[in-house]
Design a protein around this motif. Structure first.
Motif, PDB file in Angstrom:
ATOM      1  N   TYR A  27       0.826  -1.197   0.000  1.00 24.24           N
ATOM      2  CA  TYR A  27       0.000   0.000   0.000  1.00 24.24           C
ATOM      3  C   TYR A  27       0.864   1.252   0.000  1.00 24.24           C
ATOM      4  CZ  TYR A  27      -3.992  -2.932   1.403  1.00 24.24           C
ATOM      5  OH  TYR A  27      -4.970  -3.892   1.461  1.00 24.24           O
TER       6      TYR A  27
ATOM      7  N   ASP B  65       0.361   4.948   1.693  1.00 25.77           N
ATOM      8  CA  ASP B  65      -0.486   5.565   2.712  1.00 25.77           C
ATOM      9  C   ASP B  65      -0.443   7.083   2.600  1.00 25.77           C
ATOM     10  OD1 ASP B  65      -1.249   3.120   3.880  1.00 25.77           O
ATOM     11  OD2 ASP B  65       0.628   3.020   4.989  1.00 25.77           O
TER      12      ASP B  65
ATOM     13  N   GLU C 178       3.539  -4.065   6.932  1.00 27.94           N
ATOM     14  CA  GLU C 178       2.089  -4.148   6.809  1.00 27.94           C
ATOM     15  C   GLU C 178       1.524  -4.747   8.081  1.00 27.94           C
ATOM     16  OE1 GLU C 178      -1.698  -3.874   5.839  1.00 27.94           O
ATOM     17  OE2 GLU C 178      -0.024  -2.919   4.813  1.00 27.94           O
TER      18      GLU C 178
ATOM     19  N   ARG D 158      -5.402   4.435   1.912  1.00 24.31           N
ATOM     20  CA  ARG D 158      -4.431   3.407   1.522  1.00 24.31           C
ATOM     21  C   ARG D 158      -4.694   3.038   0.067  1.00 24.31           C
ATOM     22  NH1 ARG D 158      -2.749  -1.064   5.494  1.00 24.31           N
ATOM     23  NH2 ARG D 158      -0.744  -0.177   4.861  1.00 24.31           N
TER      24      ARG D 158
END
Length: 399
Positions: A62, A64, A343, A297
């Motif tokens: 992801y 962020d 994560e 995200r």
């Protein structure tokens, strides 16, 4: 003579006292040899630790950011004609559909203008019909009527036809102005606070408007990312055509909604070195509201079969990130690792650890290169995580 002997005895007494104090400090420790090597991680005293094994799994990657929620569409409803506001037909906070009637302006003046335009058209059309009949007579008389008379009558017909078309345009304009006295919702949305009350005079030039409508289903989330992320984003969009975006509550990081990336802005902000992006969320449960903040995200990709270990296993030092790997002889090796991403409670590694190797998750503060370890309760009597003769279980494989 006696005084001299006394003076010599004082240093001797002090020396004996110092020896006695030293013996008192040293002898107890000599009586307990296990505390001589009592340093954490020393070779003679294993350090109890909790361990886990490196494992492979699919890991989402992801990007962020902090996002701002915005209405998908925002419209300030204004009057397009001047007049008295005679009716307000919506309630504040009401959901409206496109075409719903919101308010009524006094229509009497505009209805009269519409009727006047119709009357002018009817008068001119009657004159046109008479001119056409005269033209038909002139043509039927042939040589008995001069050509000039026929041409003049034909020009009159064309002139009256143009006048009728002008009247039709005036009717259309008057009808449009009359329709503006009924104010309707241009979009589906939610009505805000009423800005003008019934009985007030409103004008087309008023900047305030009557009410603001905001479309919250779907809804937009605007966020920014460093410009270094732009190549990866554009590559993924070129491959997949769409990227998923998650909206999380800033306080609890609980998932609020899931949508898609709709827009990557057409320029980078030079003052901040960031690129602006826009995501669209369905907002079916209306948990997102314009003006609010959310954690965003952006799902960039999924690493298939990535090597993961628990996050607490990774330590950071002057030379970078490292972990303590437990070798078969129950000693640890300080090994540098390359971290791809973190994560939740796990770390995705690019290099440094192999699948199935055991890493220390808890107890690393007492370890050094070559320290001996025991797993869990093993030091207290051979029970606990990874008892004697067993493979270490610790927290298990990285989840």
């Amino acid at each position: 003579m006696v005084g001299k002997i006394g003076r010599h005895r004082v240093p001797v007494a002090l020396a004996l006292l110092a020896v006695a104090v030293a013996a008192a400090l040293v002898l107890p420790s000599l009586g307990k040899p296990d505390k001589i090597a009592g340093k954490p991680g020393g070779p003679d005293r294993p350090v109890p630790v909790v361990v886990a094994q490196a494992a492979r799994k699919d890991v989402p990657i992801y990007l962020d950011a902090l996002g701002t929620v915005q209405a998908y569409n925002t419209v300030t409803v204004r009057s397009r004609v001047d007049g008295e506001l005679v009716e307000v037909l919506f309630k504040e906070g009401q959901d409206v559909k496109a075409g719903d009637v919101l308010a009524q302006i006094d229509p009497r003046t505009y209805r009269a203008q519409y009727q006047q335009a119709q009357a002018a058209r009817d008068k001119d059309f009657a004159q046109l019909e008479a001119a056409r009949r005269d033209l038909a007579r002139y043509v039927s008389l042939g040589d008995r009527v001069t050509g000039q008379s026929v041409d003049t009558q034909r020009a009159l017909v064309r002139q009256l036809e143009a006048t009728v078309r002008l009247d039709e345009a005036a009717i259309s304009n008057a009808k449009t102005m009359l329709s503006y006295t009924v104010i309707t919702a241009p979009i589906d949305g939610r009505a805000g606070i009423r800005l003008v009350d019934r009985g007030n005079q409103v004008r087309a030039s008023d900047a305030t408007g009557l009410v603001t409508l905001t479309q919250v289903q779907p809804i937009s989330v605007i966020f920014t990312l460093p410009q270094q992320s732009l190549p990866a984003i554009t590559d993924r969009l070129r491959e997949d055509g769409r990227l998923s975006v998650l909206a999380l509550r800033p306080e609890t990081r609980a998932l609020v909604d899931t949508g898609e990336l709709e827009l990557v802005d057409n320029q980078i902000d030079q003052t901040t070195g960031t690129i602006k992006l826009k995501a669209v969320m369905p907002n079916a449960e209306r948990r997102l509201w314009p003006g609010g903040f959310v954690n965003v995200r952006l799902l960039l990709s999924v690493r298939q079969g990535g090597l993961v270990i628990p996050s607490p296993a990774v330590q950071r030092g002057p030379q970078g990130s490292y972990v303590f790997v437990v070798k078969p002889d129950r000693t640890v090796e300080m090994r540098p690792v390359a971290v791809a991403t973190v994560e939740a409670d796990q770390v995705l590694l690019d290099a440094g650890v192999e699948e199935g190797e055991t890493v220390v998750v808890d107890g690393v503060a007492k370890l050094a290169q070559g320290s001996r370890v025991v797993f869990g309760g093993e030091a207290g009597g051979g029970k606990g995580n990874g008892g004697p003769g067993k493979e270490p279980e610790g927290r298990g494989a990285a989840q």
